[in-house]
Design a protein around this motif. Sequence first.
Motif, short mmCIF file in Angstrom:
data_model
loop_
_atom_site.label_atom_id
_atom_site.label_comp_id
_atom_site.label_asym_id
_atom_site.label_seq_id
_atom_site.Cartn_x
_atom_site.Cartn_y
_atom_site.Cartn_z
N THR A 84 0.81 -1.29 -0.06
CA THR A 84 0.03 -0.13 0.08
C THR A 84 1.09 1.24 -0.03
O THR A 84 1.73 1.42 0.64
CB THR A 84 -1.06 0.06 1.32
OG1 THR A 84 -1.80 -1.40 1.35
CG2 THR A 84 -2.12 0.98 1.31
N ILE A 99 -9.43 11.45 -2.55
CA ILE A 99 -10.23 10.29 -1.87
C ILE A 99 -9.18 9.81 -0.98
O ILE A 99 -7.86 9.44 -1.24
CB ILE A 99 -10.30 9.48 -2.79
CG1 ILE A 99 -11.49 9.87 -3.88
CG2 ILE A 99 -10.84 8.06 -2.59
CD1 ILE A 99 -12.83 9.72 -3.37
N ILE A 147 0.86 2.43 -21.06
CA ILE A 147 -0.13 3.65 -20.69
C ILE A 147 -1.46 3.27 -20.15
O ILE A 147 -1.87 2.09 -20.19
CB ILE A 147 -0.31 4.61 -22.22
CG1 ILE A 147 -1.03 3.72 -23.24
CG2 ILE A 147 0.93 5.06 -22.56
CD1 ILE A 147 -1.26 4.42 -24.35
N LYS A 148 -1.95 4.29 -19.32
CA LYS A 148 -3.32 3.99 -18.81
C LYS A 148 -4.24 5.08 -18.90
O LYS A 148 -4.12 6.20 -19.15
CB LYS A 148 -3.01 3.66 -17.12
CG LYS A 148 -4.42 3.24 -16.21
CD LYS A 148 -3.77 3.35 -14.90
CE LYS A 148 -5.13 2.77 -13.98
NZ LYS A 148 -5.00 3.05 -12.71
N LEU A 197 1.06 -0.09 -25.00
CA LEU A 197 0.22 -1.39 -24.40
C LEU A 197 -0.69 -0.86 -23.31
O LEU A 197 -0.08 0.17 -22.49
CB LEU A 197 1.30 -2.45 -23.82
CG LEU A 197 0.68 -3.44 -23.20
CD1 LEU A 197 1.33 -4.79 -23.44
CD2 LEU A 197 0.57 -3.15 -21.55
N THR A 198 -1.88 -1.12 -23.00
CA THR A 198 -2.67 -0.64 -22.04
C THR A 198 -3.26 -1.91 -21.63
O THR A 198 -3.89 -2.73 -22.41
CB THR A 198 -3.74 0.43 -22.19
OG1 THR A 198 -4.39 0.85 -21.30
CG2 THR A 198 -4.76 0.09 -23.27
N MET A 199 -3.77 -1.96 -20.21
CA MET A 199 -4.65 -2.92 -19.69
C MET A 199 -5.91 -2.22 -19.25
O MET A 199 -5.54 -1.27 -18.34
CB MET A 199 -3.85 -3.65 -18.48
CG MET A 199 -4.93 -4.55 -17.69
SD MET A 199 -4.16 -5.21 -16.16
CE MET A 199 -5.46 -5.40 -15.15
N ALA A 223 -8.07 -5.36 -10.24
CA ALA A 223 -6.74 -6.01 -9.89
C ALA A 223 -5.98 -4.90 -8.98
O ALA A 223 -6.25 -3.56 -9.54
CB ALA A 223 -5.88 -5.95 -11.34
N LYS A 259 5.36 8.25 -14.57
CA LYS A 259 5.97 8.42 -13.03
C LYS A 259 5.13 7.57 -12.25
O LYS A 259 5.12 6.99 -11.16
CB LYS A 259 5.93 9.65 -12.71
CG LYS A 259 6.67 9.95 -11.35
CD LYS A 259 6.50 11.69 -11.14
CE LYS A 259 6.60 12.16 -9.77
NZ LYS A 259 8.01 11.87 -9.22
N GLY A 277 -5.22 5.77 -9.25
CA GLY A 277 -4.36 4.90 -8.26
C GLY A 277 -3.37 5.61 -7.56
O GLY A 277 -3.03 5.31 -6.35
N THR A 301 -0.01 5.11 -7.19
CA THR A 301 0.95 4.43 -6.42
C THR A 301 2.17 4.41 -6.84
O THR A 301 3.29 4.24 -6.00
CB THR A 301 0.52 2.90 -6.06
OG1 THR A 301 0.50 2.29 -7.58
CG2 THR A 301 -1.03 2.71 -5.82
N ALA A 302 2.53 4.76 -7.91
CA ALA A 302 3.78 4.73 -8.82
C ALA A 302 4.46 3.46 -8.64
O ALA A 302 5.78 3.21 -8.50
CB ALA A 302 4.48 5.86 -8.31
N VAL A 338 3.47 0.30 -10.22
CA VAL A 338 3.30 -0.71 -11.31
C VAL A 338 4.64 -0.94 -12.08
O VAL A 338 5.10 -2.14 -12.28
CB VAL A 338 2.04 -0.16 -12.37
CG1 VAL A 338 2.16 -1.13 -13.69
CG2 VAL A 338 0.82 -0.25 -11.68
N GLY A 339 5.30 0.39 -12.39
CA GLY A 339 6.61 -0.02 -13.30
C GLY A 339 7.57 -1.02 -12.52
O GLY A 339 7.96 -2.06 -13.04
N ILE A 349 -13.84 3.55 0.78
CA ILE A 349 -13.15 4.90 0.48
C ILE A 349 -14.06 5.75 1.07
O ILE A 349 -15.24 5.78 1.27
CB ILE A 349 -13.01 5.06 -1.09
CG1 ILE A 349 -14.46 4.42 -1.61
CG2 ILE A 349 -11.94 4.23 -1.58
CD1 ILE A 349 -14.29 4.66 -3.25
#
Lengths: 345, 262
Positions: A132, A157, B7-8, B59-61, B92, B118, B123, B125-126, B128-129, B229
């Motif tokens: 996290t 958020i 890319i997202k 590529l994107t998911m 995910a 970056k 999300g 979080t930085a 994924v990379g 949340i």
Amino acid sequence: IEYVEEAVEAVDKDKWKGIAVYVDHIDGVIHPVTYELIGKARELAKKINHPVYAIMMGHHIGSQCEELLHYEVDKVFVYDKEELDRFKMEPYTKAFEDFVENIKPTAILMGATPVGRQLAPRLAARLKTGLTADCTILDINENTDLVQIRPAFGGNIMAQILTPNHRPQMATVRYKVMDAPERKDAAQGEIIRCNIDSKELASKVSVLDIIAKEKEQFIEASEVLVVAGRGIKKEEDLAMLKELAELLGGQIACTRPVMEAGWLEAKRQVGLSGRTVRPKLIITCGVSGSVQFTAGMNNSEQIIAINKDENAPIFKAAHYCLVGDLYDIIPNLISQIKAGKTVSA
Amino acid sequence: MNILVCIKQVPDSNKVEVDPVTGVLKRNGVESKMNPYDLYAIETALRIKEKLGGSITALTMGPNQAAGVIREAFAMGVDHGVLISDRKFGGADVLATSYTISQGIKKSGTYDLILCGKQTTDGDTAQVGPEVAEWLGIPSLSNVSKVTELKAGSMVVEMDMTHEIEIAEIEYPCLLAVDKDIFIPRLPSFVKKQETKDREIRVITLADLEDREEKHYGLNGSPTQVQRIFPPEVNNHREVWNGEGSELTGRLLSKLKELKFA
Ligand SMILES: Cc1cc2nc3c(=O)[nH]c(=O)nc-3n(C[C@H](O)[C@H](O)[C@H](O)COP(=O)(O)OP(=O)(O)OC[C@H]3O[C@@H](n4cnc5c(N)ncnc54)[C@H](O)[C@@H]3O)c2cc1C
Ligand SMILES: Cc1cc2nc3c(=O)[nH]c(=O)nc-3n(C[C@H](O)[C@H](O)[C@H](O)COP(=O)(O)OP(=O)(O)OC[C@H]3O[C@@H](n4cnc5c(N)ncnc54)[C@H](O)[C@@H]3O)c2cc1C
């Protein structure tokens, strides 16, 4: 769409014990976020009656790791190897993995520093566990589940996140979010030297050079701003505001009239026709608080305003409203902060 | 040089709201766009290709409509597009996302260089990379602020480490997460957009992957679980302090210490 979760194999939580803190350092100089995390780890560990561990990797870090024993860490695990001299992703991940396999901590806390932010995810993927990011609140349930609260969507958020079926649980935390504990005079706890075969520490990255960075000069990038308004009587008096800004780790900024007087550059002007800033702390000194000014700063996290006029509109935007003469406050404040710094150094 | 850019698709605004009753994000009516940080990764890829030649794949998911960001990448000059999409991938977290992406990458080709942004604006979080790099077993660097040298088997880059700049050499194949401002991203070109409007986007589903075990994907493959949340607390706090200069100074000093600035 409804995502249905299938029953997951339960992890044996009793096999995982201890809260571990990654010791973030550069050439042995420990990043203060480390102590803040140790403070938090102690609080969490106490609730579930677990030990607190620190893990430090580097080279020639003998004396630095002893410093950690002044913060009530039960065990400090040290990997002292030439290959771990500077942070490098692959060898650091390898040594960390070795630590987790042997010690099995239930949770790992890491600073969200440039190092922690890349080492933590690499390790999490290696261990196939959850991570996290940037937690602002951490708590722990009786069953050792870490309750992690973090902002997302640029802070719009907050999310509460659990890692209920995996161990270790991993979280990163930014600097200055948790409270650092006091350093104790007496050292306690033990240092455990760990070894790992050099063959395991190969890296496909080599660090060629490290260059100290020039201090960031944009006011938008500063976490702390001290703003000079027309309440400043003469140009020389800006020196004290600059000094205060430096002591607080920030920069000086100004209102439009101060810029127009030629006392500070245009890039330091806050407001509608200047820059929009959102620092963690802004202290306005002798600023009336026109709408054109507040439009550029009213999203700052903490706003402290000093103005001798109790009806000044800036007090509507401020969280702390100091009704008084800035010349009676700023010089004393500076000397007291300086005095405090010499005592603790 | 074979370059892949991840890319997202993200919501157009990050001013999202939480439904006070259900506690879920209100996404209705929110337009999507490419994660702005990924524009820098695309630009970096284009600059490297201009020097070394080769081809760039974006590529994107995501769900089917995420193909939109691939079209945008085409309009900037990207050659190929891959969409990793399957209902089983939904929900995910970073671990499952990065695993899915790494599986999709393996399926789609071999690359010398993988570029990521970056962080995202949703999300945020930085993470994924670096996790993708671990799944692929390749080295990675984050905070890359400059590409200094492109060699045959490696590249030299600068990383922004807050107080210092680190210069490092990294061997191919590798993954870089690039900082904002590494290059100024070009605008999509209308001509390219027209030229590429029928260009095929390769779709990869769970059935195409080497690992087809459903448990490794989507919500089931995610160790972290978002429990709830909620909106952040707004700072409505207001205190007025009156008094002598010395008293105000003392209170201010204590407050600065409490806020950890002094
Ligand atoms: C289109 C437009 C755009 C503008 N854009 C900007 C902008 O981007 N930024 C900006 O700043 N302004 C902008 N302005 C100007 C703005 O309207 C105000 O005039 C300006 O912000 C006032 O600056 P000030 O607070 O420093 O000065 P003043 O309004 O003169 O306030 C000085 C304050 O200092 C206090 N004071 C005096 N002595 C002391 C002391 N010893 N101790 C404590 N308090 C003291 C006084 O009580 C007073 O409240 C714009 C105006 C227009 C029309
Ligand atoms: C409120 C909230 C909080 C969350 N917190 C966490 C958390 O703490 N831990 C966790 O594990 N998950 C978390 N998630 C889930 C996580 O955001 C998503 O799973 C997402 O798939 C990956 O993370 P990111 O958006 O943070 O990407 P980042 O890691 O910030 O993205 C970095 C780069 O990776 C690439 N990239 C990222 N996603 C994709 C994609 N889908 N396709 C192609 N390239 C991509 C891009 O180049 C991007 O610039 C959270 C989700 C929400 C809604």
